[in-house]
Design a protein around this motif. Structure first.
Motif, PDB file in Angstrom:
ATOM      1  N   ILE A  47     -18.334  20.052  -2.649  1.00 21.20           N
ATOM      2  CA  ILE A  47     -17.179  20.965  -2.585  1.00 21.20           C
ATOM      3  C   ILE A  47     -15.962  20.244  -2.016  1.00 21.20           C
ATOM      4  CG2 ILE A  47     -16.280  23.031  -1.464  1.00 21.20           C
ATOM      5  CD1 ILE A  47     -19.083  24.231  -1.640  1.00 21.20           C
ATOM      6  N   VAL A  48     -16.158  19.493  -0.933  1.00 17.55           N
ATOM      7  CA  VAL A  48     -15.046  18.743  -0.340  1.00 17.55           C
ATOM      8  C   VAL A  48     -14.503  17.713  -1.337  1.00 17.55           C
ATOM      9  CG1 VAL A  48     -14.397  17.121   1.475  1.00 17.55           C
ATOM     10  CG2 VAL A  48     -15.830  19.093   2.021  1.00 17.55           C
ATOM     11  N   GLY A  49     -15.409  17.004  -2.022  1.00 19.43           N
ATOM     12  CA  GLY A  49     -14.973  16.029  -3.022  1.00 19.43           C
ATOM     13  C   GLY A  49     -14.204  16.676  -4.160  1.00 19.43           C
ATOM     14  N   GLY A  55      -6.737  18.113  -5.790  1.00 21.74           N
ATOM     15  CA  GLY A  55      -5.460  17.796  -5.159  1.00 21.74           C
ATOM     16  C   GLY A  55      -4.849  16.521  -5.708  1.00 21.74           C
ATOM     17  N   PHE A  56      -5.686  15.502  -5.915  1.00 21.89           N
ATOM     18  CA  PHE A  56      -5.202  14.233  -6.460  1.00 21.89           C
ATOM     19  C   PHE A  56      -4.697  14.407  -7.890  1.00 21.89           C
ATOM     20  CE2 PHE A  56      -5.885  10.134  -8.598  1.00 21.89           C
ATOM     21  CZ  PHE A  56      -5.131   9.316  -7.782  1.00 21.89           C
ATOM     22  N   LEU A  57      -5.405  15.199  -8.701  1.00 23.49           N
ATOM     23  CA  LEU A  57      -4.971  15.456 -10.068  1.00 23.49           C
ATOM     24  C   LEU A  57      -3.645  16.210 -10.093  1.00 23.49           C
ATOM     25  CD1 LEU A  57      -8.362  16.420 -11.768  1.00 23.49           C
ATOM     26  CD2 LEU A  57      -7.094  14.286 -11.986  1.00 23.49           C
ATOM     27  N   HIS A  63       3.835  14.128 -10.100  1.00 28.21           N
ATOM     28  CA  HIS A  63       4.580  12.862  -9.966  1.00 28.21           C
ATOM     29  C   HIS A  63       3.915  11.799 -10.837  1.00 28.21           C
ATOM     30  CE1 HIS A  63       6.886  14.501  -6.605  1.00 28.21           C
ATOM     31  NE2 HIS A  63       5.750  14.974  -6.143  1.00 28.21           N
ATOM     32  N   PRO A  64       4.158  11.823 -12.144  1.00 23.85           N
ATOM     33  CA  PRO A  64       3.518  10.833 -13.032  1.00 23.85           C
ATOM     34  C   PRO A  64       4.036   9.425 -12.774  1.00 23.85           C
ATOM     35  CG  PRO A  64       5.170  12.101 -14.219  1.00 23.85           C
ATOM     36  CD  PRO A  64       5.033  12.745 -12.872  1.00 23.85           C
TER      37      PRO A  64
END
Length: 266
Positions: A47-49, A55-57, A63-64
């Motif tokens: 779940i944490v991963g 969030g990273f996606l 911000h591409p």
């Protein structure tokens, strides 16, 4: 045969009934263990991963990565900059003890020690205590690593020329003909190392946007400036004239009209 209160038998009194153990067992009788690894602990890790991955996606969508012009190995004026999560390694390579003749130290030895310590962490600290204050070796290594990463990342950001960074990779469409012998034989070897692979600017100024006359370019090439060396004596009069006329004829164009459209798009 067992006798006593609380015993439950199934059918034949010789067969004792066993209840299926629950997933969430009571580990109070096992010091240092509070839950089962599978599925309780592992599910929390997943779940944490997943939260961090989402969030990273979201950051990559918001911000591409900026699109820059085609890479040119002859453009020595281009200063590469890694992504923010590698800035601390980029900064380490700037230090005297990790650059130049000591490049191996900054590129291999220091990161090797860091990742080696991370791999050896379970053997360097085998205590069963879970509180970070009771695990000085692991906690100390973690705090030192975080401190170094934060400091070197900040130093890399603080001392980088962001104005030059934003200009040096811009895609410029011009009437520059990369197949012209003057560009290939003279300009590529004499000018692109400072003015960029497409003469759009590097450590030296942009040669496309200014309205330069052949006479002005000829004077710069022959006599040089404070930053630019003089090429009189290194190039013949005919070569200097050819460079001057070529550079003076450069101008910005649309993408469809650009002679180097295909190379810039790549």
């Amino acid at each position: 045969m067992k006798h006593g209160k609380g015993l439950t038998f199934v059918g034949d009194s010789r067969i004792q009934k066993y209840d299926k153990p629950k997933l969430n067992r009571d580990y109070s009788e096992f010091p240092g263990r509070t839950e089962e690894f599978f599925p309780d602990y592992l599910l929390k890790e997943w779940i944490v991963g997943a939260v961090f991955l989402i969030g990273f996606l979201c950051l990559t969508v918001a911000h591409p990565a900026p699109l820059e012009r085609m890479a040119d190995p002859t453009d020595t004026g281009y200063i590469p900059l890694p992504d923010w999560y590698f800035l601390f390694l980029y900064q380490i390579l700037k230090y005297t003890y990790a650059s130049g003749p000591f490049n191996v130290v900054g590129a291999m030895i220091i990161p090797g020690i860091a990742f080696g310590a991370l791999l050896l962490a379970p053997w360097l600290d085998g205590k069963k205590e879970r509180h970070w204050k009771k695990r000085p070796v692991a906690s100390g290594m973690m705090l030192i690593a975080i401190g170094i990463i934060f400091y070197t990342t900040w130093e890399s950001v603080a001392y980088h020329d962001w104005d030059q960074q934003s200009q040096q990779g811009q895609i410029v469409f011009s009437n520059l003909d990369a197949e012209d012998p003057v560009f290939n034989d003279l300009i590529r070897t004499s000018c692109t190392s400072c003015h960029g692979g497409e003469l759009a600017g590097g450590s030296g100024p942009n040669l496309i946007e200014p309205d330069l006359s052949p006479e002005m370019v000829d004077a710069f090439v022959r006599n040089g400036t404070e930053e630019m060396p003089a090429f009189e004596g290194q190039l013949t009069d005919e070569e200097i004239t050819a460079i001057s006329e070529y550079v003076a004829g450069l101008e910005l164009t649309s993408r469809d009209e650009a002679a180097n459209t295909e190379e810039s798009a790549e």
